[in-house]
Design a protein around this motif. Structure first.
Motif, PDB file in Angstrom:
ATOM      1  N   ASP A 130       0.986  -1.065  -0.039  1.00  0.00           N
ATOM      2  CA  ASP A 130       0.081   0.018   0.115  1.00  0.00           C
ATOM      3  C   ASP A 130       0.870   1.327  -0.158  1.00  0.00           C
ATOM      4  O   ASP A 130       1.480   1.466   1.117  1.00  0.00           O
ATOM      5  N   THR A 131       0.855   1.827  -1.107  1.00  0.00           N
ATOM      6  CA  THR A 131       1.602   3.156  -1.254  1.00  0.00           C
ATOM      7  C   THR A 131       0.964   4.190  -0.350  1.00  0.00           C
ATOM      8  O   THR A 131       1.316   5.432  -0.173  1.00  0.00           O
ATOM      9  N   ASN A 201     -10.239   6.618  -5.664  1.00  0.00           N
ATOM     10  CA  ASN A 201      -8.921   5.728  -5.996  1.00  0.00           C
ATOM     11  C   ASN A 201      -9.222   4.435  -6.587  1.00  0.00           C
ATOM     12  O   ASN A 201      -9.816   3.683  -5.863  1.00  0.00           O
ATOM     13  N   THR A 202      -9.018   4.163  -7.969  1.00  0.00           N
ATOM     14  CA  THR A 202      -9.355   3.018  -8.545  1.00  0.00           C
ATOM     15  C   THR A 202      -8.563   1.658  -8.313  1.00  0.00           C
ATOM     16  O   THR A 202      -8.684   0.754  -8.802  1.00  0.00           O
ATOM     17  N   PHE A 203      -7.354   1.913  -7.613  1.00  0.00           N
ATOM     18  CA  PHE A 203      -6.443   0.793  -7.534  1.00  0.00           C
ATOM     19  C   PHE A 203      -7.002  -0.215  -6.516  1.00  0.00           C
ATOM     20  O   PHE A 203      -8.237   0.075  -5.829  1.00  0.00           O
ATOM     21  N   GLU A 204      -6.539  -1.206  -5.997  1.00  0.00           N
ATOM     22  CA  GLU A 204      -6.875  -1.966  -4.872  1.00  0.00           C
ATOM     23  C   GLU A 204      -6.946  -1.306  -3.685  1.00  0.00           C
ATOM     24  O   GLU A 204      -5.729  -0.741  -3.261  1.00  0.00           O
ATOM     25  N   THR A 205      -8.134  -1.206  -3.072  1.00  0.00           N
ATOM     26  CA  THR A 205      -7.918  -0.205  -1.820  1.00  0.00           C
ATOM     27  C   THR A 205      -8.848  -1.235  -0.625  1.00  0.00           C
ATOM     28  O   THR A 205      -9.333  -2.192  -0.987  1.00  0.00           O
ATOM     29  N   ASN A 206      -8.193  -0.892   0.410  1.00  0.00           N
ATOM     30  CA  ASN A 206      -8.630  -1.628   1.618  1.00  0.00           C
ATOM     31  C   ASN A 206      -9.087  -0.736   2.790  1.00  0.00           C
ATOM     32  O   ASN A 206      -8.756   0.445   3.193  1.00  0.00           O
ATOM     33  N   PHE A 207     -10.405  -1.021   3.206  1.00  0.00           N
ATOM     34  CA  PHE A 207     -10.881  -0.466   4.589  1.00  0.00           C
ATOM     35  C   PHE A 207     -11.133  -1.492   5.738  1.00  0.00           C
ATOM     36  O   PHE A 207     -11.539  -2.299   5.511  1.00  0.00           O
ATOM     37  N   ASP A 208     -10.620  -0.848   6.923  1.00  0.00           N
ATOM     38  CA  ASP A 208     -10.619  -1.447   8.146  1.00  0.00           C
ATOM     39  C   ASP A 208     -11.343  -0.610   9.239  1.00  0.00           C
ATOM     40  O   ASP A 208     -10.787   0.458   9.480  1.00  0.00           O
ATOM     41  N   PHE A 209     -12.398  -1.055   9.648  1.00  0.00           N
ATOM     42  CA  PHE A 209     -13.062  -0.318  10.749  1.00  0.00           C
ATOM     43  C   PHE A 209     -12.789  -0.809  12.066  1.00  0.00           C
ATOM     44  O   PHE A 209     -13.975  -1.238  12.848  1.00  0.00           O
ATOM     45  N   GLY A 223      -1.698   2.096  -4.815  1.00  0.00           N
ATOM     46  CA  GLY A 223      -1.252   2.997  -5.771  1.00  0.00           C
ATOM     47  C   GLY A 223      -2.122   4.156  -5.974  1.00  0.00           C
ATOM     48  O   GLY A 223      -3.205   4.536  -5.524  1.00  0.00           O
ATOM     49  N   GLY A 224      -1.702   5.189  -7.195  1.00  0.00           N
ATOM     50  CA  GLY A 224      -2.486   6.255  -7.317  1.00  0.00           C
ATOM     51  C   GLY A 224      -2.200   7.399  -6.413  1.00  0.00           C
ATOM     52  O   GLY A 224      -1.255   7.413  -5.632  1.00  0.00           O
ATOM     53  N   ASN A 225      -3.014   8.290  -6.468  1.00  0.00           N
ATOM     54  CA  ASN A 225      -2.933   9.474  -5.688  1.00  0.00           C
ATOM     55  C   ASN A 225      -3.876   9.476  -4.333  1.00  0.00           C
ATOM     56  O   ASN A 225      -4.737   8.647  -4.262  1.00  0.00           O
TER      57      ASN A 225
END
Length: 790
Positions: A130-131, A201-209, A223-225
């Motif tokens: 994760d960038t 952000n259209t890259f692979e994203t993760n959400f942890d609650f 990736g991405g901005n």
């Protein structure tokens, strides 16, 4: 990483903040929506969710003292520190959203020999992948909703999810981290302090609650901005309105698309389609739509027909339309590799397909065998794909069902470095993957609109944020299990919270064998979901409404007919959704935030503002504990008994009864039941008026247009306002407040839960009759009329 703040520059609505090691941007969209942007890889912000940012003229101030930069709007105070750490407060100084400054600290997880171990979704090596990683402080009273189509409960607290569109044929359980859709938006709810975050952000994203550690929640990307929007409420409804202000609302669909729809893999050949169609009409079960799955095609070549199975498709579709059936055909993105196939040849000749790192057209395997993937990021390819829709619409097809558009593949996943050309810019698959299906739907929508001039009906399995502008969604390949019925309710509610209001699930379940009890209970849910489609898989037993026994058929008929009677109410709700973004099927918390009991209710929902549905979701149950939210009184749909809100009741629910309650002091418009939309001229508007035992003072607005074209956008619609006042003597005013469409209404039939001795309409006595606990009467419709019930 960014270091200390050096200075800042204000350019219209943008505050550019220069740090020691780079620059960031804060955009003030309006008083409640603020965008935070770090150009990690590029200055370009080519959103696939937001077509155009509409800024509102907003007064804001900026102060810079020491290493604290403060931006204030009418509603928010944003404090920005060194390193672009951000804390956000409301105007009264109450903390809303604060960055978590401590180190990432996953809970300890141990193996059997007491060695430390990582758990699924929490491999610390992901810090290297994760960038982008943004963590926020978590409080005990926070609740999390949204993220679109995810398994599990309504409240996503203590869950972890991944956004990477995935076709996984295994039965989806509560622990599934990823499915077909990626909608990186969530609502953080605390009483009076709700906000949303949209991570564009259209890259692979993760959400942890809080699954990793309950001291913080985070979102990250591979990736991405860094590009996210803070959307202040303070109510959950306000947040949804803000999110759909950015990404668009669900457009008003054609009325027939709200009717019952029947699907199977597959209704083929043509004879089987007619068998199904004739059964619906013979058995007096309404149905508007029949779907054709992949077997209608010539060896799975998209935009073709198998002439053996469907020798005369235009004739067949025309004759089905004469019986009231609209045909929706499936289309997959995979184009068969075949030099004699025109779609493939055109794509090759025009350089329309994705390529591998060596510049060769990339091939994988899907239903047609070897297949190639259209490069939907290209505007030329989108135009080409749009134009191909005319092949099917010219055959009479009424809608397109986009499937396998994650994109799915049989010979391993598409590599991250597959290249898509976005108008001379190379975009790799790792960035394009999550928007592939979205862009396919966008092209499909435009193609149908251009070809038919009607509101397009597109159904999709895969998508990204903002899909609601182009397509309805179903929740993919579920199973005929009670677990999946239970999970469908919170899943669809979270889809609505995430902007996708026109959604549904496969009634009866797609895989495995349905049972008569399961189908009976599932159709009771489906009758109140915006998309109402029964669908099942090849190799499973039949699950059409008549496939089991007479009792099951009767139950299906009962709830399908109930759906058709409620079409004007549902259409009103869809218009509200287009105007505001507020979904039709919604959790109780949206209307009852002051009632703590509504925060985590998974097994009931509101259908519009006036109907509460609490379906039975467990095998063998004939009673249901129902919560009636505080703040309103509720009337049992079946026996007209009134209950105070703020309590649980036990409702008897034999197999043919779904617990349904109507809010007291409300109006429910309804129609005469039809076999299909358009079968009858509707000349009578039925108004079901539910009075409270207290003094009444409420109103309802009913909307009507032609139900198919875009003429309503240019003023061709009508609106009726119904105002109800009083208790012992009730006065009903019906006024046509907008008269832009020549509707067919000649009469109003009123059904009201009140005893009476006399009814007067515009000075004239009106005949009435009493049916059970309700009074029924009909009067001629006028532009303005007053009805007095004594």
């Amino acid at each position: 990483m960014l270091g200390k703040i050096v200075n800042y520059i204000i350019e219209k609505n943008v505050v550019k903040i220069n740090f020691e090691n780079g620059s960031t941007y804060v955009k003030i969209i309006n008083d409640e929506i603020i965008n935070f942007f770090i150009p990690n890889v590029s200055e370009e912000r080519n959103s696939k969710a937001i077509d155009k940012l509409n800024y509102k003229e907003t007064k804001f101030s900026v102060r810079f003292i020491g290493q604290l930069l403060t931006i204030s709007t009418k509603s928010l105070v944003v404090k920005i520190y060194a390193g672009f750490n951000i804390d956000i407060y409301d105007k009264d100084g109450n903390a809303l959203c604060e960055d978590y400054r401590l180190e990432r600290d996953p809970f300890i997880r141990r193996k059997g020999d007491y060695e430390l171990a990582e758990s699924e979704g929490h491999d610390l090596s992901k810090k290297n992948k994760d960038t982008i990683y943004i963590a926020k402080k978590m409080e005990d009273d926070m609740h999390f909703y949204g993220l679109g189509e995810k398994t599990g409960h309504l409240d996503k607290k203590y869950y972890h999810y991944k956004n990477w569109n995935t076709d996984n044929p295994n039965p989806h359980g509560e622990t599934f981290e990823q499915l077909y859709k990626s909608i990186p938006f969530f609502v953080n709810f605390r009483k009076d302090k709700s906000f949303g975050i949209f991570f564009d952000n259209t890259f692979e994203t993760n959400f942890d609650f809080g699954k990793e550690n309950s001291n913080y929640y985070y979102f990250s990307a591979a990736g991405g901005n860094t590009d996210y929007y803070f959307i202040y409420g303070p109510s959950v409804k306000n947040v949804i309105e803000g999110y759909t202000y950015l990404t668009g609302t669900t457009p008003l669909p054609q009325l027939w698309t709200l009717g019952y729809q029947q699907c199977r893999w597959s209704y083929s050949p043509e004879l089987r389609v007619w068998e199904v169609a004739e059964e619906f009409r013979k058995r007096d079960i309404p149905c508007d739509t029949i779907y054709l799955d992949i077997d209608y095609m010539d060896e799975y070549r998209v935009f073709t027909w198998d002439n053996n199975k469907f020798p005369h498709p235009e004739k067949t579709i025309r004759e089905l339309k004469e019986e009231g059936f609209k045909v929706v055909t499936i289309i997959d993105p995979g184009v068969k590799v075949d030099n004699n196939y025109s779609i493939y040849k055109e794509g090759i000749e025009n350089n329309y397909f994705a390529k591998d790192k060596n510049g060769q057209v990339y091939e994988n395997v899907v239903w047609p065998g070897k297949a190639v993937y259209p490069n939907f990021l290209s505007s030329d390819v989108q135009k080409w794909w749009s134009s191909n829709q005319k092949i099917l619409t010219d055959s009479g097809v009424s809608g397109i069902w986009n499937d396998m558009n994650e994109p799915a593949s049989f010979n391993g996943p598409l590599p991250d470095d597959i290249e898509f050309n976005e108008d001379d810019k190379v975009v790799y698959h790792k960035e394009a993957h999550n928007v592939y299906g979205q862009l396919m739907c966008k092209a499909t929508y435009k193609g149908i609109k251009d070809a038919t001039k009607k509101r397009p009906f597109v159904v999709t399995r895969a998508c990204y944020a903002g899909i609601q502008k182009y397509s309805t969604c179903w929740t993919g390949d579920n199973q005929s299990t009670w677990e999946h019925l239970r999970m469908a309710v919170p899943m669809l509610m979270n889809m609505g919270i995430s902007g996708v209001a026109f959604c549904g699930t496969d009634v009866g379940g797609f895989g495995f064998d349905c049972s008569k009890e399961l189908l009976s209970r599932w159709v009771q849910v489906g009758a109140f979901t915006p998309l109402f489609r029964n669908h099942s898989s090849m190799g499973t037993r039949d699950q059409e409404p008549w496939a089991f026994d007479k009792m099951t058929e009767d139950i299906n008929r009962k709830y399908i007919k109930l759906r058709y009677s409620l079409l004007p109410y549902l259409y009103d709700c869809m218009k509200i959704c287009e105007d505001t973004g507020i979904p039709v099927m919604k959790p109780l918390i949206l209307n009852y935030e002051a009632d703590k009991a509504t925060y985590e209710i998974n097994d009931e929902f509101l259908f519009g503002d006036n109907i509460l549905v609490s379906p039975v979701l467990e095998q063998g149950k004939d009673k249901k504990m129902v919560y009636l939210p505080n703040g309103d009184k509720w009337i049992d749909f079946w026996d007209n008994k009134e209950y105070d809100g703020g309590q649980y009741i036990i409702k008897e629910a034999p197999i043919d009864i779904c617990p349904i309650f109507v809010k007291a002091s409300s109006v429910i418009p309804s129609y005469e039941v039809q076999n299909y939309v358009g079968e009858k001229v509707i000349d009578t508007l039925k108004l079901n008026i539910y009075l409270s035992n207290d003094d009444n003072n409420f109103e309802y607005t009913h909307y009507v247009d032609d139900g198919k074209s875009f003429a309503y956008k240019y003023g061709e619609y009508s609106k009726y306002r119904i105002v109800v006042k009083g208790r012992d003597e009730v006065v009903i005013d019906v006024n046509k407040i907008v008269d832009g469409y020549c509707d067919k209404y000649e009469y109003i039939e009123i059904i009201i839960n009140k005893d009476c001795t006399n009814i007067i309409c515009d000075g004239e006595n009106v005949k009435f009759k009493k049916v059970r606990d309700k009074v029924h009467f009909t009067v001629a419709l006028k532009a303005n009329q007053k009805i007095v019930i004594k």
